[in-house]
Design a protein around this motif. Structure first.
Motif, PDB file in Angstrom:
ATOM      1  N   LEU A 112      -2.053   7.000   0.759  1.00 13.21           N
ATOM      2  CA  LEU A 112      -2.297   5.686   0.158  1.00 13.21           C
ATOM      3  C   LEU A 112      -3.771   5.482  -0.179  1.00 13.21           C
ATOM      4  O   LEU A 112      -4.093   4.848  -1.171  1.00 13.21           O
ATOM      5  CB  LEU A 112      -1.831   4.578   1.112  1.00 13.21           C
ATOM      6  N   ASP A 113      -4.662   6.004   0.637  1.00  9.25           N
ATOM      7  CA  ASP A 113      -6.092   5.830   0.407  1.00  9.25           C
ATOM      8  C   ASP A 113      -6.650   6.989  -0.420  1.00  9.25           C
ATOM      9  O   ASP A 113      -6.405   8.152  -0.095  1.00  9.25           O
ATOM     10  CB  ASP A 113      -6.848   5.748   1.729  1.00  9.25           C
TER      11      ASP A 113
ATOM     12  N   ARG B 153      -7.457  -4.220  -4.642  1.00  9.87           N
ATOM     13  CA  ARG B 153      -6.956  -3.087  -3.868  1.00  9.87           C
ATOM     14  C   ARG B 153      -8.026  -2.027  -3.605  1.00  9.87           C
ATOM     15  O   ARG B 153      -7.737  -1.020  -2.948  1.00  9.87           O
ATOM     16  CB  ARG B 153      -5.768  -2.450  -4.581  1.00  9.87           C
TER      17      ARG B 153
ATOM     18  N   LYS C 262     -11.425  -4.441  -0.642  1.00 12.02           N
ATOM     19  CA  LYS C 262     -11.013  -3.433   0.337  1.00 12.02           C
ATOM     20  C   LYS C 262     -12.152  -3.123   1.309  1.00 12.02           C
ATOM     21  O   LYS C 262     -13.319  -3.046   0.919  1.00 12.02           O
ATOM     22  CB  LYS C 262     -10.589  -2.146  -0.369  1.00 12.02           C
TER      23      LYS C 262
ATOM     24  N   SER D 271     -13.264   3.519  -3.859  1.00 16.17           N
ATOM     25  CA  SER D 271     -12.207   3.627  -2.849  1.00 16.17           C
ATOM     26  C   SER D 271     -11.051   2.733  -3.283  1.00 16.17           C
ATOM     27  O   SER D 271     -11.271   1.570  -3.661  1.00 16.17           O
ATOM     28  CB  SER D 271     -12.739   3.206  -1.475  1.00 16.17           C
ATOM     29  N   TYR D 272      -9.827   3.240  -3.199  1.00 17.54           N
ATOM     30  CA  TYR D 272      -8.678   2.506  -3.736  1.00 17.54           C
ATOM     31  C   TYR D 272      -7.450   2.748  -2.871  1.00 17.54           C
ATOM     32  O   TYR D 272      -7.232   3.867  -2.385  1.00 17.54           O
ATOM     33  CB  TYR D 272      -8.408   2.946  -5.175  1.00 17.54           C
ATOM     34  N   THR D 273      -6.660   1.702  -2.665  1.00 18.75           N
ATOM     35  CA  THR D 273      -5.397   1.808  -1.940  1.00 18.75           C
ATOM     36  C   THR D 273      -4.261   1.907  -2.946  1.00 18.75           C
ATOM     37  O   THR D 273      -4.015   0.961  -3.703  1.00 18.75           O
ATOM     38  CB  THR D 273      -5.174   0.595  -1.019  1.00 18.75           C
ATOM     39  N   TYR D 274      -3.590   3.028  -2.931  1.00 19.36           N
ATOM     40  CA  TYR D 274      -2.527   3.309  -3.899  1.00 19.36           C
ATOM     41  C   TYR D 274      -1.315   2.411  -3.670  1.00 19.36           C
ATOM     42  O   TYR D 274      -0.903   2.182  -2.526  1.00 19.36           O
ATOM     43  CB  TYR D 274      -2.127   4.779  -3.782  1.00 19.36           C
TER      44      TYR D 274
ATOM     45  N   TYR E 123     -14.233  -0.652   3.187  1.00 14.63           N
ATOM     46  CA  TYR E 123     -14.556   0.763   3.027  1.00 14.63           C
ATOM     47  C   TYR E 123     -15.981   1.009   3.494  1.00 14.63           C
ATOM     48  O   TYR E 123     -16.920   0.379   3.023  1.00 14.63           O
ATOM     49  CB  TYR E 123     -14.405   1.191   1.566  1.00 14.63           C
TER      50      TYR E 123
ATOM     51  N   GLU F  62       6.639   4.466  -0.039  1.00 14.72           N
ATOM     52  CA  GLU F  62       5.352   4.880   0.514  1.00 14.72           C
ATOM     53  C   GLU F  62       5.399   6.300   1.074  1.00 14.72           C
ATOM     54  O   GLU F  62       4.464   7.078   0.909  1.00 14.72           O
ATOM     55  CB  GLU F  62       4.941   3.901   1.605  1.00 14.72           C
TER      56      GLU F  62
END
Length: 224
Positions: free
Chosen positions: A184-185, A103, A132, A169-172, A134, A178
């Motif tokens: 989310l980012d 993620r 991801k 960098s991470y997608t929650y 990025y 949502e």
């Protein structure tokens, strides 16, 4: 007829005066509001905790990247691809159920002095891991830099040394919904100055990339 209706009227008066079910009716009205507040609060709390964990991961990565190396106190320490890959693997284990490399994406950069531009800096090498997509806003130019990082908080390298710059960098992953999470980012950054004397330019025979990271037979570099 009047006598026959008397029990009915009595029952209706008792029913009108009854208050036994008021709390149930009130609860039925309040329950959706309580659920909304509770679930949205849980979502925001989970988001804050996740962001804090990502921030701590970035800090620990920068700290560990500044410490790695092989050598004694009497010589410059060298780092190799195994050191960096172990560093990234450890970050994935530390992230646990966050599933960091599925993620998210991690970028480790070595910020050093730029020999071609006095008083300026460069990103000498970078290593990345994660699925991801990025695009870092801080490495579009890698030489002749005033510093690396957001405006007003740029990091530089010490004289004859290096600073490790880390981006995560991470997608929650929403806990409930949502739309209830702030975003989310998330991107967290951290930096640490290399503690020991590090060999920034090893011999070309063991460093084909010429970037200061020793190659190891059979070890694939986590290149970006």
């Amino acid at each position: 007829m009047t006598r026959a209706l008397r029990p009915v009227r009595h029952f209706l008066r008792r029913l009108a005066a009854a208050r036994d079910g008021v709390i149930i009716i009130e609860y039925a009205f309040y329950l959706p509001i309580l659920l909304l507040l509770g679930l949205s609060g849980a979502e925001i709390t989970n988001y804050i905790i996740t962001r804090m964990r990502i921030s701590q991961l970035a800090l620990h990565l920068a700290d560990n990247a500044a410490r790695i190396g092989t050598g004694t106190q009497l010589q410059q320490k060298t780092i190799n691809e195994v050191d960096i890959n172990d560093l990234l693997t450890g970050a994935g284990l530390q992230a646990g159920e966050l599933d960091l490399f599925t993620r998210g994406r991690v970028i480790i950069s070595s910020v050093e002095n730029d020999p071609a531009n006095a008083g300026k800096f460069r990103i000498r090498w970078q290593r990345c891991r994660g699925s991801k997509s990025y695009d870092s806003p801080y490495d579009n130019t890698k030489t002749n830099l005033a510093g690396v990082g957001p405006s007003g908080r740029q990091v530089i390298a010490p004289t004859d040394g290096a600073t490790m710059w880390v981006e995560v960098s991470y997608t929650y992953r929403p806990l409930v919904k949502e739309a209830w999470s702030p975003s989310l980012d998330m991107v967290e950054t951290a930096s640490m100055m290399v503690r020991d004397r590090r060999a920034l330019t090893p011999a070309a025979t063991v460093d084909a990339n010429g970037d200061g990271v020793l190659e190891v037979a059979g070890e694939a570099a986590s290149t970006c």
